[in-house]
Design a protein around this motif. Structure first.
Motif, PDB file in Angstrom:
ATOM      1  N   HIS A 109       0.850  -1.200   0.000  1.00 24.86           N
ATOM      2  CA  HIS A 109       0.000   0.000   0.000  1.00 24.86           C
ATOM      3  C   HIS A 109       0.884   1.247   0.000  1.00 24.86           C
ATOM      4  N   GLY A 110       0.995   1.859  -1.172  1.00 21.33           N
ATOM      5  CA  GLY A 110       1.793   3.076  -1.300  1.00 21.33           C
ATOM      6  C   GLY A 110       0.949   4.286  -1.631  1.00 21.33           C
ATOM      7  N   ALA A 111      -0.306   4.289  -1.189  1.00 18.65           N
ATOM      8  CA  ALA A 111      -1.244   5.356  -1.557  1.00 18.65           C
ATOM      9  C   ALA A 111      -1.758   6.115  -0.334  1.00 18.65           C
ATOM     10  N   LEU A 122       4.392   4.759   3.117  1.00 22.27           N
ATOM     11  CA  LEU A 122       5.252   4.760   1.932  1.00 22.27           C
ATOM     12  C   LEU A 122       4.950   5.970   1.052  1.00 22.27           C
ATOM     13  N   SER A 123       3.676   6.312   0.948  1.00 21.36           N
ATOM     14  CA  SER A 123       3.244   7.502   0.215  1.00 21.36           C
ATOM     15  C   SER A 123       3.767   8.767   0.897  1.00 21.36           C
ATOM     16  N   GLU A 124       3.698   8.771   2.206  1.00 24.44           N
ATOM     17  CA  GLU A 124       4.169   9.903   3.012  1.00 24.44           C
ATOM     18  C   GLU A 124       5.659  10.177   2.761  1.00 24.44           C
ATOM     19  N   PHE A 125       6.454   9.132   2.749  1.00 27.87           N
ATOM     20  CA  PHE A 125       7.888   9.295   2.521  1.00 27.87           C
ATOM     21  C   PHE A 125       8.178   9.811   1.113  1.00 27.87           C
ATOM     22  N   MET A 126       7.295   9.519   0.162  1.00 30.40           N
ATOM     23  CA  MET A 126       7.471   9.963  -1.218  1.00 30.40           C
ATOM     24  C   MET A 126       7.184  11.457  -1.370  1.00 30.40           C
ATOM     25  N   TRP A 182       1.657  -3.105  -6.276  1.00 31.13           N
ATOM     26  CA  TRP A 182       1.939  -1.818  -5.628  1.00 31.13           C
ATOM     27  C   TRP A 182       0.768  -0.895  -5.891  1.00 31.13           C
ATOM     28  N   ARG A 183       0.164  -0.366  -4.819  1.00 32.45           N
ATOM     29  CA  ARG A 183      -0.946   0.586  -4.964  1.00 32.45           C
ATOM     30  C   ARG A 183      -0.400   1.999  -4.863  1.00 32.45           C
TER      31      ARG A 183
END
Length: 362
Positions: free
Chosen positions: A163-165, A170-174, A215-216
C-alpha cells in the motif's frame, strides 16, 4: 475492444496467470477482531467474493505492525497469531479459482493512538510534539513489511500488494511536503522513494520468484507530485520490480488540472510509460460493464472493482451474463446490503462513505 475481452487470461511476471481481467480492489471493511484476527465476517466476505468470478482478490489493508493501525477492527498480518484466519481466507479464494493477495499497510503519521496506533511521521513538522522516526525505525518498519509478506506466503496467498497510496507511510515518505529528512530516506526523489523500493526488493528476496508483488499508488493530496511519481513508476516498470501497478484514482476518467500533463487523463500519464512485463490496472468509479471494457481500450491490462463489488459480490459474473450490466444507483438502503450478505460491521463502515448508504435507512 469488447466487454468479452475482460474475460481473457492475463499472465503476470511471477506465479500463475489471472483467469480474467477483474481484480477486487482492497476494501477496508473493519469487521475483523480487535486484535487484527480475521473474524467469521471476514471469512464469509471472502467466501462470497471467491464465488464471484474475479481473477485476483485482494484483502483489506492489513497491518504490518500493531502500531501502524489506522482503522478500528483492521485486519492484521503483523503476528503469527493471525496466520490461522489468513490461511482460511487464502484457501477460500483458491477454492473459488481466483488468485489472492494481502494488502500490506502501515499508517505512518496517520496511525490512530485512540485504537493503539503509534504515529510514525517522516518529518518532525507533521504532527505537533511528535518527532520524525529515526533511520533505524524506518528500517524496522521496512523489515515488518517483508516479514508480513512472508506470513502471507506461509498462509497460502499468491502474493501481496504494497500500500503506497493515500498518505500512508510509503506515500508519506514519497511526498516532499511530508518528508524533510536529511538521512538516506529524505531529500532527493531517489532517497524519498528508497523506502518503497527497499520494501519491494526485500519482499522479492524473502519470498522468491513465484510470489506476486503489487503496488498501490495514488497521486492526489499529501503534497505528492505527479511528475515525480511518474518518474518512480517508470523506474519500477523498467526494472520489473513488481507484477502489477494498482492505480488508485478517485475517478478513472479524471483529468490532470495543472503541471506538465495538464489536460491529459491521469490514467494516460501512466499507461504511456513503457511497462515491459508489468501489468497496470486502475480503480475509480468503475460501476458498469461498459466502463470496465473502455479501460482496456485506454491502456489498462485489468480493472479494479471496489464500490461495485460491495453492491454486488459477483460483479464479474454479472458482466459476463450481461455486457450492458450497470450497478445499482447509490445511495442504497442498508437492507439492500444486508440482504446481499454484508455484515452489520461492514454496513456500519459503509455509512461513513459519502452517498453510499441512504441516510436514515436501518
Amino acid at each position: 475492444m469488447s466487454v468479452s475481452d475482460l474475460f481473457k487470461p492475463l499472465t503476470l511476471l511471477h506465479g500463475p496467470a489471472m483467469r480474467n481481467r477483474f481484480m477486487l480492489a482492497p476494501l477496508t471493511s473493519q469487521q475483523s477482531e480487535y486484535d487484527g484476527t480475521a473474524s467469521e465476517y471476514d471469512q464469509y466476505w471472502m467466501e462470497q467474493l471467491a464465488q464471484g468470478g474475479y481473477g485476483l482478490i485482494q484483502t483489506s489493508a492489513s497491518t504490518v505492525e500493531a502500531g501502524g493501525i489506522a482503522f478500528e477492527r483492521q485486519l492484521g498480518i503483523h503476528s503469527d497469531n493471525h496466520l490461522s484466519g489468513l490461511t482460511k481466507m487464502a484457501s477460500a479464494i483458491r477454492d473459488g479459482g481466483a488468485l489472492s493477495a494481502v494488502q500490506l499497510h502501515h499508517a505512518g503519521h496517520r496511525a490512530k493512538p485512540s485504537i493503539g496506533g503509534i504515529p510514525a511521521p517522516a518529518s518532525s513538522k507533521t504532527i505537533e510534539g511528535i518527532k520524525a522516526i529515526t533511520t533505524e525505525e524506518v528500517e524496522r518498519i521496512r523489515d515488518s513489511f517483508i516479514a508480513a509478506a512472508k506470513r502471507a506466503q506461509i498462509a497460502g496467498f499468491d502474493g501481496i500488494s504494497v500500500h503506497g497510496a493515500f498518505g500512508w507511510i510509503l506515500s508519506e515518505f514519497m511526498s516532499p511536503n511530508l518528508n524533510d529528512r536529511t538521512d538516506k530516506y529524505g531529500g532527493s526523489l531517489e532517497n524519498r522513494a528508497r523506502f518503497t523500493i527497499e520494501v519491494i526488493e526485500g519482499i522479492r528476496k524473502a519470498c522468491g520468484p513465484n510470489f506476486q508483488i503489487g503496488w498501490r499508488l495514488s497521486i492526489e493530496r499529501y503534497g505528492l507530485l505527479l511528475e515525480e511519481l511518474r518518474e518512480v513508476t517508470a523506474d519500477i516498470f523498467d526494472r520489473e520490480l513488481i507484477d502489477y501497478l494498482d492505480l488508485a484514482l478517485w475517478d478513472s476518467a479524471q483529468i490532470v488540472r495543472e503541471g506538465t500533463f495538464k489536460g491529459k487523463t491521469m490514467l494516460s500519464v501512466f499507461t504511456e510509460i513503457p511497462r515491459k512485463g508489468v501489468r497496470l490496472g486502475a480503480a475509480g468509479k468503475i460501476m458498469s460493464a461498459q466502463r470496465a471494457g473502455e479501460l482496456l481500450d485506454e491502456g489498462c491490462d485489468f480493472v479494479l472493482i471496489a464500490r461495485a463489488a460491495i453492491l454486488q459480490r459477483d460483479f464479474p459474473l454479472q458482466v459476463k451474463a450481461n455486457p450492458m450490466y450497470d450497478s445499482p444507483q447509490l445511495p442504497v438502503m442498508a437492507d439492500y446490503l444486508r440482504q446481499g450478505g454484508l455484515s452489520e460491521r461492514f454496513i456500519e463502515t459503509m455509512r461513513g462513505w459519502q452517498t453510499f448508504v441512504k441516510a436514515g435507512s436501518l
